[in-house]
Design an enzyme around this catalytic site. Structure first.
Site, short mmCIF file in Angstrom:
data_model
loop_
_atom_site.label_atom_id
_atom_site.label_comp_id
_atom_site.label_asym_id
_atom_site.label_seq_id
_atom_site.Cartn_x
_atom_site.Cartn_y
_atom_site.Cartn_z
NE ARG A 59 4.52 1.67 17.56
CZ ARG A 59 4.33 1.29 16.30
NH1 ARG A 59 3.00 1.00 16.04
NH2 ARG A 59 5.08 1.46 15.31
CE1 TYR A 103 5.77 -2.64 7.54
CE2 TYR A 103 5.24 -3.38 5.26
CZ TYR A 103 5.11 -2.60 6.34
OH TYR A 103 4.01 -1.61 6.12
CE LYS A 104 3.40 -2.75 10.79
NZ LYS A 104 2.17 -2.52 10.42
CG ASP A 143 -4.46 -4.67 9.29
OD1 ASP A 143 -3.53 -5.30 9.51
OD2 ASP A 143 -4.28 -3.69 8.72
CG PHE A 160 -2.62 1.65 10.43
CD1 PHE A 160 -1.53 2.13 11.30
CD2 PHE A 160 -2.20 1.39 9.21
CE1 PHE A 160 -0.45 2.50 10.81
CE2 PHE A 160 -0.99 1.67 8.61
CZ PHE A 160 -0.08 2.07 9.44
C1 LIG Z 1 1.81 -1.80 9.16
C2 LIG Z 1 0.30 -1.71 8.95
C3 LIG Z 1 -0.19 -1.63 7.56
C4 LIG Z 1 0.95 -1.68 6.42
O1 LIG Z 1 0.31 -1.38 5.35
P1 LIG Z 1 1.29 -1.15 4.05
O2 LIG Z 1 0.35 -1.28 2.91
O3 LIG Z 1 2.07 -2.30 4.17
O4 LIG Z 1 1.83 0.06 4.03
C5 LIG Z 1 -1.49 -1.81 7.45
N1 LIG Z 1 -2.37 -1.79 8.57
C6 LIG Z 1 -2.01 -1.76 9.59
C7 LIG Z 1 -3.00 -2.01 10.81
C8 LIG Z 1 -0.56 -1.85 10.04
O5 LIG Z 1 -0.01 -1.93 11.49
#
Ligand SMILES: *Cc1c(COP(=O)(O)O)cnc(C)c1O
Length: 404
Positions: free
Chosen positions: A363, A218-219, A193, A123
């Protein structure tokens, strides 16, 4: 799957009743809960409570009535979803900031090792944070290699292996235990992560022997837009690693106002500033709801929804980039298509909300808590209609918005 079969599957679904617990607008098939979880109905009341009863009526007194210990309390709840001890998880900051803190701490812990090893194509925020963290520690560097070369790239210079458990594009999942074990044998820490894992598929950090982890609120936890994130530190590291972001709430005695800095023992040292209580209340409501569901039910339904959607995609000749083996993936399905962006926009215009990931991925989040088989079948029909009619070629679907 026919519409009748989908109806029968929904009727027999042990998670079916969770659907009524969410605000899900009419006319929308929401296949994006892996990007922003929908609003739980209980959160509306929780927000009214924290604003009116707590902030409004109790004011500053509320800090001693459940606010101050909310990072540890909510962390303890999330711990149950990821196979951690309650005192190994804390809610604080964003996923990106938590990654930074843990990466710098991991590098500082062992000056003989200077490399952050990660997957190329991880990511992007994780890669950006890792680049920034490496710049903050003398001699440190980020090394990114393809997935298949990761284990071979572990060396006596690897300080930390940074991996996203479930890949944001493909949904491919790493074997937590295998990679944690290999890293440990090479003398490196693991930092996972879990943003696309927690609340969707089983995760057991303790059994895997994982060292560190972060994840998103938030997911699949449905904690609200920009919800606070969480951070895990295996108890064996808790008094060894220290956060580079010293702040008063990570101090052993925040209200002694003493100098110099002395980190709290245990997980609390990863705090720095004041918890955002309105956002914490929304997150806690989402986490409480997630805790009501059985993770085995969630995983089984996720796998069945995937099979249903994968069959639709195959019938339409779409190239699925997600693993067909349920044990090797998370809870979304992705297809590669040269015109993935206009295709996703044409779907959204018809109420099927998935998303586009550059350059060529479309997706769909198959969130088992509230998505049903009938919705997946209906989304498939709409997808077929768009592909066969060529409706997505309309120029208005190619206009890019800031958030895709
Ligand atoms: C959604 C997500 C994030 C989110 O990071 P924020 O700091 O909340 O913007 C980080 N890493 C991964 C792999 C994600 O899917």
């Amino acid at each position: 799957m026919t519409a009748d079969e989908a109806r029968a599957r929904d009727a027999a679904d042990p998670l079916r009743h969770f659907r009524e617990r969410f605000v899900l607008p009419e006319g929308v098939i929401y296949l994006d809960g892996n990007s922003l979880g929908p609003l739980p109905k209980a959160t509306i009341a929780a927000m009214a409570h924290v604003t009116q009863q707590q902030w409004g009526a109790r004011m500053v007194r509320a800090w001693n009535e459940g606010w101050m210990d909310s990072p540890q309390r909510i962390g303890g709840k999330i711990a149950r979803l990821i196979g951690a001890r309650p005192d190994e998880v804390i809610v604080t900051d964003s996923t990106s900031s938590n990654l930074f803190k843990l990466l710098v701490a991991a590098l500082q812990q062992n000056p003989a090792r200077r490399t952050i090893l990660t997957e190329a194509g991880n990511f992007p925020s994780d890669l950006y944070v890792a680049q920034g963290a490496a710049r903050c520690v003398a001699g440190a560097r980020l090394h990114s290699v393809p997935r298949g070369e990761l284990l071979g790239a572990l060396s006596n210079d690897t300080a930390v292996l940074l991996l996203t458990h479930v890949h944001y594009k493909t949904a491919q999942a790493f074997d937590l235990e295998l990679y944690s074990t290999c890293a440990r044998e090479a003398g490196a820490l693991t930092l996972w992560d879990l943003s696309h894992s927690t609340g969707a598929i089983p995760v057991n950090l303790g059994a895997a022997g994982a060292d560190l982890a972060v994840g998103c609120g938030y997911k699949y936890l449905n904690g609200g837009p920009g919800a606070p994130a969480y951070l895990y530190v295996n108890s064996k590291w808790q008094d060894i690693l220290t956060s580079p972001l010293n702040g008063w709430l990570g101090h052993a005695e925040p209200f002694a106002f003493a100098e110099p800095y002395r980190p709290a023992s245990g997980i609390s040292r990863w705090l720095n500033g004041t918890p955002p209580m309105l956002a914490m209340a929304a997150l806690e409501s989402g986490v409480d709801l997630a805790l009501e569901a059985d993770i085995v039910d969630l995983a089984q339904k996720s796998a069945a929804l995937f099979t249903c959607f994968a069959n639709i995609g195959a019938a339409l000749g779409l190239e699925c980039v997600s693993p067909l083996d349920a044990a090797s993936r998370g809870s979304h399905i992705s297809f590669r298509h040269a015109d993935a962006y206009p295709l996703s926009q044409a779907l959204i215009a018809r109420g099927v909300i998935g998303d586009f990931r550059a350059p060529d991925i479309i997706r769909f989040g198959l969130t088992p808590l509230y998505i049903g088989f009938q919705e997946v079948v209906r989304a498939g029909e709409i997808l077929r209609e768009i592909l066969t009619s060529g409706a997505w070629r309309d120029a208005r679907y190619s206009v890019r918005a800031a958030v895709t």
